[in-house]
Structure formats: C-alpha cells, structure tokens
Design an enzyme around this catalytic site. Structure first.
Site, PDB file in Angstrom:
ATOM      1  N   PHE A 106      89.002  21.977  83.244  1.00 39.75           N
ATOM      2  CA  PHE A 106      88.625  21.900  81.868  1.00 39.75           C
ATOM      3  C   PHE A 106      89.813  22.739  81.084  1.00 39.75           C
ATOM      4  O   PHE A 106      90.383  23.640  81.239  1.00 39.75           O
ATOM      5  CB  PHE A 106      87.468  23.172  81.797  1.00 39.75           C
ATOM      6  CG  PHE A 106      86.095  22.459  82.250  1.00 39.75           C
ATOM      7  CD1 PHE A 106      85.152  22.211  81.254  1.00 39.75           C
ATOM      8  CD2 PHE A 106      86.026  21.990  83.436  1.00 39.75           C
ATOM      9  CE1 PHE A 106      83.971  21.491  81.639  1.00 39.75           C
ATOM     10  CE2 PHE A 106      84.782  21.654  83.940  1.00 39.75           C
ATOM     11  CZ  PHE A 106      83.766  21.404  82.883  1.00 39.75           C
ATOM     12  N   VAL A 108      89.870  23.115  77.162  1.00 42.57           N
ATOM     13  CA  VAL A 108      88.953  23.103  75.907  1.00 42.57           C
ATOM     14  C   VAL A 108      89.843  24.162  74.950  1.00 42.57           C
ATOM     15  O   VAL A 108      90.194  25.296  75.264  1.00 42.57           O
ATOM     16  CB  VAL A 108      87.503  23.645  76.018  1.00 42.57           C
ATOM     17  CG1 VAL A 108      86.864  23.791  74.678  1.00 42.57           C
ATOM     18  CG2 VAL A 108      86.921  22.878  77.147  1.00 42.57           C
ATOM     19  N   TYR A 111      93.352  25.978  75.215  1.00 40.02           N
ATOM     20  CA  TYR A 111      93.918  25.873  76.354  1.00 40.02           C
ATOM     21  C   TYR A 111      94.571  24.797  76.838  1.00 40.02           C
ATOM     22  O   TYR A 111      95.532  24.593  77.887  1.00 40.02           O
ATOM     23  CB  TYR A 111      92.573  26.042  77.469  1.00 40.02           C
ATOM     24  CG  TYR A 111      92.412  27.624  77.485  1.00 40.02           C
ATOM     25  CD1 TYR A 111      92.610  28.311  78.864  1.00 40.02           C
ATOM     26  CD2 TYR A 111      91.566  28.152  76.577  1.00 40.02           C
ATOM     27  CE1 TYR A 111      92.272  29.574  78.987  1.00 40.02           C
ATOM     28  CE2 TYR A 111      91.205  29.414  76.709  1.00 40.02           C
ATOM     29  CZ  TYR A 111      91.648  30.436  77.946  1.00 40.02           C
ATOM     30  OH  TYR A 111      91.249  31.694  78.224  1.00 40.02           O
ATOM     31  N   ASP A 197      90.663  26.097  87.459  1.00 43.47           N
ATOM     32  CA  ASP A 197      90.900  26.563  86.062  1.00 43.47           C
ATOM     33  C   ASP A 197      92.317  26.063  85.687  1.00 43.47           C
ATOM     34  O   ASP A 197      93.070  25.580  86.342  1.00 43.47           O
ATOM     35  CB  ASP A 197      91.169  27.986  86.129  1.00 43.47           C
ATOM     36  CG  ASP A 197      89.751  29.026  86.135  1.00 43.47           C
ATOM     37  OD1 ASP A 197      88.810  28.044  85.980  1.00 43.47           O
ATOM     38  OD2 ASP A 197      89.826  29.913  86.296  1.00 43.47           O
ATOM     39  N   VAL A 198      92.550  25.768  84.303  1.00 45.87           N
ATOM     40  CA  VAL A 198      93.500  25.102  83.829  1.00 45.87           C
ATOM     41  C   VAL A 198      94.935  25.997  83.668  1.00 45.87           C
ATOM     42  O   VAL A 198      96.061  25.420  83.835  1.00 45.87           O
ATOM     43  CB  VAL A 198      93.311  24.456  82.443  1.00 45.87           C
ATOM     44  CG1 VAL A 198      93.085  25.458  81.281  1.00 45.87           C
ATOM     45  CG2 VAL A 198      94.556  23.314  82.223  1.00 45.87           C
ATOM     46  N   ASP A 199      94.726  27.368  83.754  1.00 43.75           N
ATOM     47  CA  ASP A 199      95.722  28.241  83.633  1.00 43.75           C
ATOM     48  C   ASP A 199      96.306  28.692  84.915  1.00 43.75           C
ATOM     49  O   ASP A 199      96.497  29.659  85.049  1.00 43.75           O
ATOM     50  CB  ASP A 199      95.506  29.421  82.718  1.00 43.75           C
ATOM     51  CG  ASP A 199      94.119  30.069  83.322  1.00 43.75           C
ATOM     52  OD1 ASP A 199      93.223  29.518  83.925  1.00 43.75           O
ATOM     53  OD2 ASP A 199      93.702  31.386  82.774  1.00 43.75           O
ATOM     54  N   HIS A 219      89.561  36.027  96.382  1.00 39.84           N
ATOM     55  CA  HIS A 219      90.249  36.442  95.311  1.00 39.84           C
ATOM     56  C   HIS A 219      91.606  37.154  95.712  1.00 39.84           C
ATOM     57  O   HIS A 219      91.534  38.211  96.493  1.00 39.84           O
ATOM     58  CB  HIS A 219      89.282  37.208  94.450  1.00 39.84           C
ATOM     59  CG  HIS A 219      89.597  37.563  93.034  1.00 39.84           C
ATOM     60  ND1 HIS A 219      90.629  38.116  92.723  1.00 39.84           N
ATOM     61  CD2 HIS A 219      89.040  37.022  91.950  1.00 39.84           C
ATOM     62  CE1 HIS A 219      90.759  37.990  91.441  1.00 39.84           C
ATOM     63  NE2 HIS A 219      89.746  37.444  91.044  1.00 39.84           N
ATOM     64  N   THR A 231      83.441  43.485  92.839  1.00 42.35           N
ATOM     65  CA  THR A 231      82.825  43.581  91.512  1.00 42.35           C
ATOM     66  C   THR A 231      81.669  42.411  91.538  1.00 42.35           C
ATOM     67  O   THR A 231      81.568  41.832  90.525  1.00 42.35           O
ATOM     68  CB  THR A 231      83.983  43.410  90.313  1.00 42.35           C
ATOM     69  OG1 THR A 231      84.458  42.327  90.573  1.00 42.35           O
ATOM     70  CG2 THR A 231      84.683  44.649  90.180  1.00 42.35           C
ATOM     71  N   GLU A 287      81.745  33.263  87.757  1.00 42.41           N
ATOM     72  CA  GLU A 287      82.171  33.617  89.038  1.00 42.41           C
ATOM     73  C   GLU A 287      81.141  34.587  89.726  1.00 42.41           C
ATOM     74  O   GLU A 287      80.948  34.590  91.200  1.00 42.41           O
ATOM     75  CB  GLU A 287      83.460  34.454  88.756  1.00 42.41           C
ATOM     76  CG  GLU A 287      84.023  34.950  89.997  1.00 42.41           C
ATOM     77  CD  GLU A 287      85.647  35.554  89.791  1.00 42.41           C
ATOM     78  OE1 GLU A 287      86.437  34.717  89.557  1.00 42.41           O
ATOM     79  OE2 GLU A 287      85.577  36.729  89.380  1.00 42.41           O
TER      80      GLU A 287
END
Length: 338
Positions: A106, A108, A111, A197-199, A219, A231, A287
């Site tokens: 994604f 958008v 980004y 994720d794109v980043d 993670h 978390t 998440e």
C-alpha cells in the site's frame, strides 16, 4: 500483612515492566544490546525428529544448525533463520512445483513518493528472484506509480483505493482491500501471497524458503523479550483482546497461500469493523487483530527478524544476515491529516 506484601510485589513487578518497556524504546542502543542477551526458547524436537507443519521441502531444514535461536515452535512449525536451509534446493523445488507469488503493498498519500520506488527496485533485486512475481500496488494516486523496469516473469498491477483521513484507518482498511483483490484477481494467478508495508527496503535474499501455507514474522523489537512485555491489546472490549499468546508478530510482513491469506484478512477486517461498531480501536490497529488471528490460527511457518529488521536496534549476535530493513521513518510529515 501477607496480602499487603503480595500487593507490593505485584506493583513492583508492574513498575519494572513499565521501566523495561520504556528502556527498550527510548534508551541508547547499548541497552537494546543487553536485551538481546536474554535467551530465546529452543526447538523442543530431538535431532532427527520431523516437523508437524511446514511443507515437503522442509524435511531438508537443519533445525539444529542454530543452537543460539529458536528454530521451531511448540506446535511444530519451522522458524526460518540463516544457516538452516539450502536456498538453491528451495528454489529448485518451488520451480518444479510451478510456485508463483503475488506481493501486495500500500502506497497511499505521501507514502508513495517517499518509499514506493525504493521498495520496488529493491524487491526486483532480492524478492523471490527465482519465481514469477506479480506486484499489486494499492494507491489513491495511480498516475504517480513509478515506471519500474521489471525482470522476466514479473509484472505490476495498480489497484486504486480510497484515501482515508487517518493513517490508522488506512492501515486497518488494507485488510478488506487485500481480501477483495484476492477474490477478484490474485487467486487466478498466484499460489502464494506476501503482504508488505511500503516503508521498507530489501537488502538481501527474501526467497522461496519463506513460502508456506500461513506465514508470520517475529517482530524485531520483541523476539528476545519476555511475554509479559508483549504489547497485545489488553482491552476486553476489543475483538483483538489477548491475555496471552505465542509470539509477538509484526504486521509489516505476513503471507501464505491465497486461501489462507484471504481468510486471515477477511477475519481481521470483520473484527476491526465490530470494534468500530462498538467504538473501540485496538492498541496497534490491524497488527493487534493480526496477532489475535495468528494466536487462534497458528501459522505453519514463522520468519525470523532477518526478514524485517530495524537498524535502530543495533548489533545482535544472532542476526547473521539482514533481508529486509525498515526505511527511515518520517511520521512527522507523512502522517499529517489532510
């Protein structure tokens, strides 16, 4: 007096947990290095004992080549680390099985300009290079998708999506968009799907050893921590609520067969919408819902943090290679509501 003593111990433990969580996020790399010295669990299987999950190719995995990390889960799924597998063997077997992969990402709003081109260029160098790959770029500005020269057997499709004013809604609504794309297009062309994720930027092999029916990612910030510091969403009103779990999974990377990813994303979307109806928002949005799903539906394959690492964590002796790296975050400019 005994009751007061127990209450004091509980409060002390809770205070220590809060301090440790603060340390992990806001103190120098040296402290995170010390956190990395906390040992992981080990694979419970005896040498020669077979995995319960995984695929036929996984009989070649050497679960005992990495004595420093956990190489299998309690339910018999492999945890993939460097040194456990022969990359050529996996590529040959998946080519023989005519495996094909779709990658969804994604991009958008801001980004797209900030991250998409670097993400795609690096994917061409490192992502499933031995197999046919179709990129699905979800964006609100299709005309700004960069024109990337793709290798043989690789293609790119653009899917227009609605722009939401809050980044949290963009993050959560991708579950519905992915499920819709699987139903309308992806299931006709690809056996496997990976959602990113794109980043992020690929910096090393992210290959066919990562493929499986249901794939989750450890993670990078949590894989050495005690479960008490995970978390998970702790709000009983949320459908993402968890008292306990297995691992803490990162929603920046997940995948599997198209059937399993469709069920995963549809279920997460449904629980997100139920929360919205009840005016509840899970702690870490999609998440949190993904972690709940993967606790109830155990993944058949778990990827080590090699497959999505943050350089801010610093040195870890168990990280022999890095395959995907978090890009520099620019939240102060990218997450401005327009």
């Amino acid at each position: 007096m005994r009751v007061l003593y127990k209450a004091k111990r509980v409060l002390t433990c809770a205070g220590c947990a809060s301090v440790l969580l603060f340390i992990a996020y806001f103190t120098p790399t040296s402290i995170r290095y010390l956190e990395g010295l906390i040992p992981m669990n080990r694979c419970h299987l005896a040498p020669g004992e077979k995995l319960k999950l995984g695929n036929s190719i996984d009989t070649s995995l050497d679960l005992w080549s990495r004595g420093d990390v956990q190489t299998c889960t309690d339910w018999g799924a492999p945890v993939i680390w460097d040194g456990m597998f022969d990359p050529d063997h996996y590529d040959q077997e998946h080519r023989r099985n005519h495996s094909s992969v779709s990658l969804t990402v994604f991009a958008v709003g801001r980004y797209l300009d900030a991250y998409l081109e670097a993400f795609l260029l690096s994917a061409e160098r490192h992502f499933m290079v031995a197999l046919p790959v179709t990129y699905y770029v979800f964006t609100d500005v299709p005309e700004r998708v960069p024109n990337i020269q793709l290798g043989p057997g690789r293609s790119l499709k653009v899917v227009k999506v609605q722009r939401h004013s809050r980044w949290q809604d963009i993050s959560m609504m991708r579950m519905r968009a992915i499920a819709d794309a699987i139903e309308s297009q992806i299931r006709r062309y690809s056996r496997y799907i990976f959602c990113f994720d794109v980043d992020q930027v690929f910096v090393g092999r992210f290959g066919s050893e990562a493929l499986g029916d249901s794939v989750a990612l450890l993670h990078a910030y949590y894989y050495h921590r005690p479960q008490s510091l995970y978390t998970y969403d702790r709000n009983p009103r949320s459908r993402a609520y968890m008292e306990t779990g297995d691992f803490y999974y990162h929603a920046a990377v997940f995948g599997g067969s198209w059937q399993n990813v469709k069920n995963m994303t549809e279920t997460c979307y449904q629980t997100i919408m139920e929360d919205k109806e009840n005016q509840v928002e899970a702690l870490w949005h999609d998440e949190s819902h993904l972690n709940k799903y993967l606790w109830l539906h155990k993944p058949s394959r778990v990827l080590s943090p090699e497959y999505c690492w943050s350089s801010d964590i610093g040195y870890r002796g168990d990280m022999h290679v890095t395959r995907l790296l978090w890009a520099k975050k620019k939240y102060d400019t990218l997450r401005i509501t327009e």
